[in-house]
Design a protein around this motif. Structure first.
Motif, PDB file in Angstrom:
ATOM      1  N   GLY A  85      -7.005  -4.080   6.506  1.00 32.02           N
ATOM      2  CA  GLY A  85      -7.495  -2.952   7.489  1.00 32.02           C
ATOM      3  C   GLY A  85      -6.362  -1.754   7.332  1.00 32.02           C
ATOM      4  O   GLY A  85      -6.138  -1.494   5.998  1.00 32.02           O
ATOM      5  N   SER A  86      -5.626  -1.295   8.140  1.00 29.90           N
ATOM      6  CA  SER A  86      -4.926  -0.227   8.286  1.00 29.90           C
ATOM      7  C   SER A  86      -3.473  -0.702   7.976  1.00 29.90           C
ATOM      8  O   SER A  86      -2.452   0.106   7.982  1.00 29.90           O
ATOM      9  CB  SER A  86      -5.082   0.520   9.465  1.00 29.90           C
ATOM     10  OG  SER A  86      -6.316   1.270   9.473  1.00 29.90           O
ATOM     11  N   PHE A  87      -3.308  -2.004   7.931  1.00 30.85           N
ATOM     12  CA  PHE A  87      -1.901  -2.484   7.878  1.00 30.85           C
ATOM     13  C   PHE A  87      -1.555  -2.837   6.206  1.00 30.85           C
ATOM     14  O   PHE A  87      -2.517  -3.745   5.725  1.00 30.85           O
ATOM     15  CB  PHE A  87      -1.691  -3.577   8.745  1.00 30.85           C
ATOM     16  CG  PHE A  87      -1.734  -3.107  10.321  1.00 30.85           C
ATOM     17  CD1 PHE A  87      -0.477  -2.949  10.887  1.00 30.85           C
ATOM     18  CD2 PHE A  87      -2.832  -3.264  10.826  1.00 30.85           C
ATOM     19  CE1 PHE A  87      -0.510  -2.321  12.106  1.00 30.85           C
ATOM     20  CE2 PHE A  87      -2.855  -2.892  12.340  1.00 30.85           C
ATOM     21  CZ  PHE A  87      -1.639  -2.424  12.893  1.00 30.85           C
ATOM     22  N   VAL A  88      -0.001  -2.830   5.862  1.00 31.69           N
ATOM     23  CA  VAL A  88       0.144  -3.230   4.554  1.00 31.69           C
ATOM     24  C   VAL A  88       1.284  -4.079   4.756  1.00 31.69           C
ATOM     25  O   VAL A  88       2.388  -3.753   5.408  1.00 31.69           O
ATOM     26  CB  VAL A  88       0.303  -1.995   3.630  1.00 31.69           C
ATOM     27  CG1 VAL A  88       0.991  -2.374   2.436  1.00 31.69           C
ATOM     28  CG2 VAL A  88      -0.849  -1.065   3.550  1.00 31.69           C
ATOM     29  N   PHE A  89       1.214  -5.283   4.079  1.00 32.09           N
ATOM     30  CA  PHE A  89       2.344  -6.123   4.039  1.00 32.09           C
ATOM     31  C   PHE A  89       2.815  -6.222   2.658  1.00 32.09           C
ATOM     32  O   PHE A  89       2.299  -6.421   1.756  1.00 32.09           O
ATOM     33  CB  PHE A  89       1.957  -7.534   4.696  1.00 32.09           C
ATOM     34  CG  PHE A  89       1.479  -7.428   6.023  1.00 32.09           C
ATOM     35  CD1 PHE A  89       1.904  -7.643   7.054  1.00 32.09           C
ATOM     36  CD2 PHE A  89      -0.033  -7.229   6.079  1.00 32.09           C
ATOM     37  CE1 PHE A  89       1.331  -7.497   8.270  1.00 32.09           C
ATOM     38  CE2 PHE A  89      -0.867  -7.254   7.105  1.00 32.09           C
ATOM     39  CZ  PHE A  89       0.153  -7.487   8.537  1.00 32.09           C
ATOM     40  N   ARG A 127       8.439  -5.232   3.553  1.00 25.30           N
ATOM     41  CA  ARG A 127       7.782  -4.105   3.894  1.00 25.30           C
ATOM     42  C   ARG A 127       6.398  -4.276   4.763  1.00 25.30           C
ATOM     43  O   ARG A 127       5.723  -5.193   4.709  1.00 25.30           O
ATOM     44  CB  ARG A 127       7.442  -3.185   2.826  1.00 25.30           C
ATOM     45  CG  ARG A 127       8.546  -2.887   1.668  1.00 25.30           C
ATOM     46  CD  ARG A 127       8.090  -1.621   1.128  1.00 25.30           C
ATOM     47  NE  ARG A 127       6.961  -1.433   0.688  1.00 25.30           N
ATOM     48  CZ  ARG A 127       6.466  -0.477   0.109  1.00 25.30           C
ATOM     49  NH1 ARG A 127       7.216   0.550   0.136  1.00 25.30           N
ATOM     50  NH2 ARG A 127       5.417  -0.279  -0.440  1.00 25.30           N
ATOM     51  N   LEU A 128       6.468  -3.362   6.122  1.00 21.90           N
ATOM     52  CA  LEU A 128       5.481  -3.583   6.860  1.00 21.90           C
ATOM     53  C   LEU A 128       5.137  -2.104   7.026  1.00 21.90           C
ATOM     54  O   LEU A 128       5.805  -1.347   7.458  1.00 21.90           O
ATOM     55  CB  LEU A 128       5.731  -4.089   8.112  1.00 21.90           C
ATOM     56  CG  LEU A 128       4.615  -4.154   9.264  1.00 21.90           C
ATOM     57  CD1 LEU A 128       3.409  -4.804   8.849  1.00 21.90           C
ATOM     58  CD2 LEU A 128       5.236  -4.934  10.580  1.00 21.90           C
ATOM     59  N   GLY A 129       3.755  -2.040   6.764  1.00 27.63           N
ATOM     60  CA  GLY A 129       3.279  -0.243   6.860  1.00 27.63           C
ATOM     61  C   GLY A 129       1.746  -0.156   7.627  1.00 27.63           C
ATOM     62  O   GLY A 129       1.111  -1.222   7.929  1.00 27.63           O
ATOM     63  N   PHE A 130       1.906   1.072   7.919  1.00 32.44           N
ATOM     64  CA  PHE A 130       0.321   1.487   8.522  1.00 32.44           C
ATOM     65  C   PHE A 130      -0.226   2.746   7.754  1.00 32.44           C
ATOM     66  O   PHE A 130       0.754   3.681   7.433  1.00 32.44           O
ATOM     67  CB  PHE A 130       0.483   1.928  10.049  1.00 32.44           C
ATOM     68  CG  PHE A 130      -0.523   2.275  10.623  1.00 32.44           C
ATOM     69  CD1 PHE A 130      -1.547   1.218  11.034  1.00 32.44           C
ATOM     70  CD2 PHE A 130      -0.955   3.771  10.774  1.00 32.44           C
ATOM     71  CE1 PHE A 130      -2.580   1.756  11.826  1.00 32.44           C
ATOM     72  CE2 PHE A 130      -2.230   3.984  11.226  1.00 32.44           C
ATOM     73  CZ  PHE A 130      -3.091   3.126  11.713  1.00 32.44           C
ATOM     74  N   THR A 131      -1.395   2.399   7.292  1.00 31.27           N
ATOM     75  CA  THR A 131      -1.819   3.385   6.416  1.00 31.27           C
ATOM     76  C   THR A 131      -3.056   4.187   6.883  1.00 31.27           C
ATOM     77  O   THR A 131      -3.790   3.617   7.680  1.00 31.27           O
ATOM     78  CB  THR A 131      -2.387   2.985   4.923  1.00 31.27           C
ATOM     79  OG1 THR A 131      -2.756   3.906   4.166  1.00 31.27           O
ATOM     80  CG2 THR A 131      -3.330   1.674   5.140  1.00 31.27           C
ATOM     81  N   ALA A 135      -1.866   8.141   2.943  1.00 30.77           N
ATOM     82  CA  ALA A 135      -0.655   8.092   3.345  1.00 30.77           C
ATOM     83  C   ALA A 135      -0.218   6.668   3.864  1.00 30.77           C
ATOM     84  O   ALA A 135      -0.954   5.931   4.587  1.00 30.77           O
ATOM     85  CB  ALA A 135      -0.351   8.948   4.360  1.00 30.77           C
ATOM     86  N   LEU A 136       1.019   6.086   3.701  1.00 30.04           N
ATOM     87  CA  LEU A 136       1.490   4.773   4.169  1.00 30.04           C
ATOM     88  C   LEU A 136       2.823   5.058   4.795  1.00 30.04           C
ATOM     89  O   LEU A 136       3.763   5.651   4.287  1.00 30.04           O
ATOM     90  CB  LEU A 136       1.739   3.806   2.960  1.00 30.04           C
ATOM     91  CG  LEU A 136       2.258   2.574   3.421  1.00 30.04           C
ATOM     92  CD1 LEU A 136       1.549   1.865   4.474  1.00 30.04           C
ATOM     93  CD2 LEU A 136       2.594   1.768   2.174  1.00 30.04           C
ATOM     94  N   LEU A 137       3.120   4.918   6.119  1.00 35.26           N
ATOM     95  CA  LEU A 137       4.132   5.011   6.695  1.00 35.26           C
ATOM     96  C   LEU A 137       4.761   3.451   7.071  1.00 35.26           C
ATOM     97  O   LEU A 137       4.231   2.471   7.318  1.00 35.26           O
ATOM     98  CB  LEU A 137       4.093   5.625   8.127  1.00 35.26           C
ATOM     99  CG  LEU A 137       5.366   5.879   9.096  1.00 35.26           C
ATOM    100  CD1 LEU A 137       6.385   6.774   8.320  1.00 35.26           C
ATOM    101  CD2 LEU A 137       4.832   6.150  10.482  1.00 35.26           C
ATOM    102  N   ALA A 181      -0.129   8.391  -1.806  1.00 37.89           N
ATOM    103  CA  ALA A 181      -0.942   8.273  -3.050  1.00 37.89           C
ATOM    104  C   ALA A 181      -1.386   9.553  -3.476  1.00 37.89           C
ATOM    105  O   ALA A 181      -2.183  10.275  -3.129  1.00 37.89           O
ATOM    106  CB  ALA A 181      -2.295   7.392  -2.776  1.00 37.89           C
ATOM    107  N   ILE A 182      -1.027   9.706  -4.821  1.00 38.04           N
ATOM    108  CA  ILE A 182      -1.091  11.040  -5.603  1.00 38.04           C
ATOM    109  C   ILE A 182      -2.559  10.585  -6.093  1.00 38.04           C
ATOM    110  O   ILE A 182      -3.335  11.726  -6.393  1.00 38.04           O
ATOM    111  CB  ILE A 182      -0.067  11.347  -6.494  1.00 38.04           C
ATOM    112  CG1 ILE A 182       1.222  11.421  -5.855  1.00 38.04           C
ATOM    113  CG2 ILE A 182      -0.516  12.614  -7.443  1.00 38.04           C
ATOM    114  CD1 ILE A 182       2.378  11.787  -6.878  1.00 38.04           C
ATOM    115  N   SER A 183      -2.871   9.449  -6.824  1.00 37.99           N
ATOM    116  CA  SER A 183      -3.943   9.069  -7.478  1.00 37.99           C
ATOM    117  C   SER A 183      -4.297   7.776  -7.132  1.00 37.99           C
ATOM    118  O   SER A 183      -3.647   7.030  -6.234  1.00 37.99           O
ATOM    119  CB  SER A 183      -4.078   9.303  -8.868  1.00 37.99           C
ATOM    120  OG  SER A 183      -3.040   8.202  -9.552  1.00 37.99           O
ATOM    121  N   SER A 184      -5.011   7.039  -7.771  1.00 41.32           N
ATOM    122  CA  SER A 184      -5.654   5.798  -7.607  1.00 41.32           C
ATOM    123  C   SER A 184      -4.624   4.914  -7.876  1.00 41.32           C
ATOM    124  O   SER A 184      -4.579   3.631  -7.708  1.00 41.32           O
ATOM    125  CB  SER A 184      -6.977   5.355  -8.315  1.00 41.32           C
ATOM    126  OG  SER A 184      -6.739   5.609  -9.742  1.00 41.32           O
TER     127      SER A 184
END
Length: 231
Positions: A85-89, A127-131, A135-137, A181-184
Motif C-alpha cells: 500500500g502506502s508503506f515501504v519496509f 527503513r520504514l517509509g510512507f509513500t 515521494a517516499l518519506l 522517484a525521478i523515473s521508473s
C-alpha cells in the motif's frame, strides 16, 4: 395542432432522456498507473558532510577535552524494499570513505592535546517509509561502525600529539530522509543521521606506556545521493 404535437414530443423526449442516456455505453475510467513502485533491490551512491565530537580523557590526571570532527563522506549503498500500500519496509547497507578529522590543545594545568581521524564508516539499517506518488518519506536506524585513528599526549607546539592507536568502533545510528522517484528506476534522496560509535581506549606507547587515553565518539551527517532499482 402542430404546436401541440411539437410540445408533446418535447415532453416525451425530456422524460425519456435520462433512460436513453443510461443505455449509452460509457468507457470505464481507469486509475492512472503509478510511475514508481518501491519494491525491489537497488544500489546507489551518496556523499555528504559530517561533524561530530571525539571526547578524550586520560588516566594520569591530564585534562579531558574534545576533538571536533569535520569533513566529507562519500560511498555506496545497497538495499531491498517491499511496498505494501502506502508503506515501504526495507533494509539497507552502506560503506563510506571519510576526510573527517579534528584535534584539540589544552594548556591548563597539566597540558594535553589529541586528535581523531575517521577513516571509513558504514552501517546496516532498517527503513520504514510512507509513500505518496513518487515521494517516499522514511525513518532509518540500525548498527554502525567506524575505523578511527587517535593520538594524544602532553601539549607540544612543535610536534603535535606524540602517540596513539587505531580502533574499529561500533554503535548505533538513526535518522530519516526524503527519497523521490525521478523515473521508473532512478530515485534521488537526502538524509540526516546521528551516529553513536561508543567508547574505546588505548595506551600511548612508547613515550607514555603507563598512560591510557579513552575516547567517546558521536557524529551528525547530512547526505544526498541517487539510487537505481535493479528489478
Amino acid at each position: 395542432m402542430k404546436a401541440l404535437l411539437i410540445s408533446a414530443t418535447s415532453v416525451v423526449l425530456l422524460a425519456a432522456g435520462p433512460a436513453i442516456a443510461a443505455d449509452i455505453p460509457v468507457k470505464a475510467r481507469t486509475a492512472p498507473e503509478a510511475i514508481y513502485t518501491w519494491t525491489g533491490f537497488y544500489v546507489g551512491i551518496q556523499s555528504g558532510y559530517l561533524w561530530g565530537d571525539a571526547k578524550h580523557s586520560f588516566n594520569n590526571g591530564a585534562p579531558s577535552d574534545t576533538s571536533n570532527l569535520k569533513g566529507f563522506v562519500s560511498g555506496l549503498h545497497a538495499g531491498y524494499n517491499v511496498q505494501s500500500g502506502s508503506f515501504v519496509f526495507g533494509v539497507e547497507v552502506d560503506a563510506e570513505g571519510s576526510t573527517a578529522k579534528g584535534d584539540f590543545e589544552n594548556i591548563t594545568g597539566i597540558t594535553s592535546e589529541g586528535s581523531a581521524d575517521l577513516v571509513v564508516q558504514g552501517s546496516v539499517r532498517g527503513r520504514l517509509g510512507f509513500t505518496t506518488g513518487p515521494a517516499l518519506l522514511y525513518v532509518t536506524g540500525g548498527w554502525a561502525y567506524g575505523q578511527f585513528r587517535f593520538r594524544g599526549g602532553p601539549f607540544d607546539p612543535n610536534h603535535g600529539a606524540c602517540c596513539g592507536f587505531s580502533d574499529n568502533m561500533s554503535g548505533w545510528t538513526a535518522g530519516g530522509g526524503l527519497q523521490y522517484a525521478i523515473s521508473s528506476s532512478v530515485s534521488a534522496r537526502v538524509e540526516y543521521r546521528y551516529t553513536d560509535y561508543g567508547s574505546t581506549s588505548g595506551g600511548l606507547p612508547p613515550t607514555f606506556p603507563g598512560v591510557t587515553m579513552g575516547v567517546d565518539v558521536t557524529s551528525h551527517a547530512i547526505r544526498s545521493g541517487f539510487s537505481v532499482k535493479l528489478n
